[in-house]
Design a protein around this motif. Structure first.
Motif, mmCIF file in Angstrom:
data_model
loop_
_atom_site.group_PDB
_atom_site.id
_atom_site.type_symbol
_atom_site.label_atom_id
_atom_site.label_comp_id
_atom_site.label_asym_id
_atom_site.label_seq_id
_atom_site.Cartn_x
_atom_site.Cartn_y
_atom_site.Cartn_z
ATOM 1 N N ALA A 195 41.209 29.033 95.615
ATOM 2 C CA ALA A 195 40.779 30.163 95.153
ATOM 3 C C ALA A 195 41.573 30.527 94.036
ATOM 4 N N LEU A 196 42.931 30.335 94.374
ATOM 5 C CA LEU A 196 43.953 30.848 93.583
ATOM 6 C C LEU A 196 44.143 30.197 92.292
ATOM 7 N N GLU A 197 43.595 29.083 92.238
ATOM 8 C CA GLU A 197 43.877 28.045 91.169
ATOM 9 C C GLU A 197 43.445 28.505 89.984
ATOM 10 N N PRO A 198 42.493 29.180 89.557
ATOM 11 C CA PRO A 198 42.005 29.827 88.274
ATOM 12 C C PRO A 198 42.663 30.823 87.711
ATOM 13 N N HIS A 199 43.768 31.320 88.474
ATOM 14 C CA HIS A 199 44.384 32.428 88.382
ATOM 15 C C HIS A 199 46.071 32.301 87.860
ATOM 16 N N THR A 200 46.243 31.128 88.183
ATOM 17 C CA THR A 200 47.766 30.637 88.107
ATOM 18 C C THR A 200 47.899 28.784 87.661
ATOM 19 N N ALA A 201 49.090 28.768 86.940
ATOM 20 C CA ALA A 201 49.428 27.241 86.610
ATOM 21 C C ALA A 201 49.642 26.722 88.118
ATOM 22 N N ARG A 202 48.859 25.227 87.927
ATOM 23 C CA ARG A 202 49.289 24.522 89.270
ATOM 24 C C ARG A 202 50.640 23.862 89.024
ATOM 25 N N GLY A 203 51.103 23.693 90.310
ATOM 26 C CA GLY A 203 52.457 23.071 90.480
ATOM 27 C C GLY A 203 52.613 22.574 91.848
ATOM 28 N N PRO A 204 53.809 22.068 92.113
ATOM 29 C CA PRO A 204 53.928 21.449 93.473
ATOM 30 C C PRO A 204 54.169 22.608 94.367
ATOM 31 N N ILE A 205 53.798 22.451 95.702
ATOM 32 C CA ILE A 205 54.066 23.642 96.722
ATOM 33 C C ILE A 205 54.525 22.811 98.123
ATOM 34 N N ARG A 206 55.662 23.281 98.650
ATOM 35 C CA ARG A 206 55.977 22.832 99.922
ATOM 36 C C ARG A 206 55.905 23.829 100.955
ATOM 37 N N LEU A 207 54.898 23.230 101.798
ATOM 38 C CA LEU A 207 54.616 24.144 102.713
ATOM 39 C C LEU A 207 55.215 23.856 104.177
ATOM 40 N N LEU A 208 55.798 24.756 104.848
ATOM 41 C CA LEU A 208 56.281 24.848 106.266
ATOM 42 C C LEU A 208 55.339 25.556 107.110
ATOM 43 N N SER A 209 54.925 24.948 108.243
ATOM 44 C CA SER A 209 54.214 25.670 109.132
ATOM 45 C C SER A 209 54.898 25.686 110.320
ATOM 46 N N ASP A 210 54.812 27.098 110.916
ATOM 47 C CA ASP A 210 55.596 27.372 112.264
ATOM 48 C C ASP A 210 55.192 28.541 112.608
ATOM 49 N N VAL A 211 55.930 29.062 113.820
ATOM 50 C CA VAL A 211 55.437 30.213 114.469
ATOM 51 C C VAL A 211 56.081 31.347 113.604
ATOM 52 N N LEU A 212 55.463 32.572 113.596
ATOM 53 C CA LEU A 212 55.809 33.671 112.977
ATOM 54 C C LEU A 212 57.309 34.006 112.686
ATOM 55 N N GLN A 213 57.786 33.865 113.951
ATOM 56 C CA GLN A 213 59.368 34.392 114.220
ATOM 57 C C GLN A 213 60.146 33.417 113.249
ATOM 58 N N HIS A 214 59.727 32.020 113.287
ATOM 59 C CA HIS A 214 60.745 31.228 112.411
ATOM 60 C C HIS A 214 60.308 31.386 110.982
ATOM 61 N N CYS A 215 59.277 31.630 110.771
ATOM 62 C CA CYS A 215 58.605 31.941 109.041
ATOM 63 C C CYS A 215 59.680 33.222 108.712
ATOM 64 N N GLU A 216 59.367 34.239 109.493
ATOM 65 C CA GLU A 216 60.316 35.434 109.164
ATOM 66 C C GLU A 216 61.759 34.919 108.911
ATOM 67 N N THR A 217 62.398 34.172 109.782
ATOM 68 C CA THR A 217 63.706 33.863 109.506
ATOM 69 C C THR A 217 63.768 32.871 108.196
ATOM 70 N N LEU A 218 62.998 31.923 107.982
ATOM 71 C CA LEU A 218 63.069 31.272 106.783
ATOM 72 C C LEU A 218 63.013 32.271 105.408
ATOM 73 N N LEU A 219 62.199 33.265 105.425
ATOM 74 C CA LEU A 219 62.094 34.130 104.266
ATOM 75 C C LEU A 219 63.379 35.076 104.259
ATOM 76 N N LEU A 220 63.942 35.461 105.202
ATOM 77 C CA LEU A 220 64.988 36.381 105.167
ATOM 78 C C LEU A 220 66.155 35.386 104.779
ATOM 79 N N GLN A 221 66.375 34.420 105.273
ATOM 80 C CA GLN A 221 67.329 33.494 104.813
ATOM 81 C C GLN A 221 67.223 32.829 103.499
ATOM 82 N N ARG A 222 66.096 33.032 102.785
ATOM 83 C CA ARG A 222 65.758 32.540 101.603
ATOM 84 C C ARG A 222 65.545 31.099 101.170
#
Length: 288
Positions: free
Chosen positions: A112-139
């Protein structure tokens, strides 16, 4: 070892004349000779036979010559290659999402987002929330997609992390017919859905006499256990919609046990690259 020593070595190897090589390197001959000697001392061997004029390369010197040429050429390519890596990384969106949302919400939302932004590669990491939060805070990622209790502030909000509500869902208490009344299929401590459930209903569930009989951090695992009639589980409506419609799972408990939740997009609060900022802006447009 100083790389300029290799440049000095190649200059002398080309001419065999110390004076000419020193002049080409804009140095005095004594200073140039000291640099050649420093390289030889580092290698613990002679690179030139100085008994003849012009000076000739020893066997070790002849071997070193193409090695030095390749090494210096490799070093010269590093800035351009580093810039290419940086540009590729800047164009790649680094996104973390909880397991449940990675398989249910995320694919359709990205489409649904594709019409609103340029396409490009996405690197997805799937994990539990606690680890996702750590990844974000560690940039290590730029964005996190996770559930949050509707209207409530969570840990990332307290840390000053901006977020957008990009979807809605419900966390529903479900069980199969004939399942034990007081058996609870619970989330592990690392689970974001478990955090929501404990924050909203923890004391009440304990008072209701629910006893954990199985714990996991994957909603899909708890769904399988619930379908087998092992107990009561709180699961996202998006994950059990078909099972509820077919009667394989049933709602349980009082109505206020059904918790409205949001799907939220969190972002690194620091300035991001142009592609990532455009992604965030497009997510806001779609959310409106």
């Amino acid at each position: 070892m100083n790389l300029t020593w290799l440049e000095d070595f190649l200059a002398l190897a080309a001419s065999g004349n110390f004076s000419r090589a020193a002049e080409d390197r804009h140095m005095t001959q004594p200073a140039f000779s000291r640099r050649i000697r420093a390289l030889e001392e580092w290698l613990a061997l002679d690179l030139f036979d100085r008994s003849s004029q012009p000076a000739r390369l020893t066997a070790a010197g002849a071997w070193l010559r193409p090695q030095a040429q390749e090494l210096l050429a490799r070093v010269a390519r590093i800035p351009a290659e580093a810039r290419a890596v940086a540009q590729a990384n800047a164009a790649t969106l680094r996104l973390a999402a909880t397991h449940a949302l990675s398989s249910t919400f995320l694919p359709g939302w990205l489409q649904a987002l594709e019409p609103h932004t340029a396409r490009g590669p996405i690197r997805l990491l799937s994990d539990v929330l606690q680890h996702c939060e750590t990844l974000l805070l560690q940039r290590q990622v730029q964005f996190v997609i996770a559930h949050a209790l509707a209207g409530a502030h969570d840990g990332l909000h307290a840390a000053g992390v901006p977020s957008l509500a990009i979807g809605t869902d419900d966390l529903l208490p479900v069980r199969a017919a004939g399942a034990p009344q007081h058996a609870l299929l619970g989330f592990s401590d690392e689970s974001g859905l478990g955090r929501i459930l404990r924050g909203a209903l923890g004391p009440e569930l304990a008072a209701a006499g629910l006893q954990p009989v199985f714990t996991a951090h994957l909603a899909s695992v708890l769904k399988s256990m619930a379908l087998e009639g092992r107990g009561l589980a709180w699961l996202p409506r998006s994950l059990v919609r078909e099972e509820l419609a077919a009667g394989r799972l049933q709602l349980a408990g009082p109505p206020h046990w059904q918790l409205p939740v949001e799907v939220r997009l969190y972002r690194d609060p620091a300035p991001l690259g142009a592609h990532a900022e455009a992604f965030w802006k497009a997510a806001g447009v779609l959310a409106r």
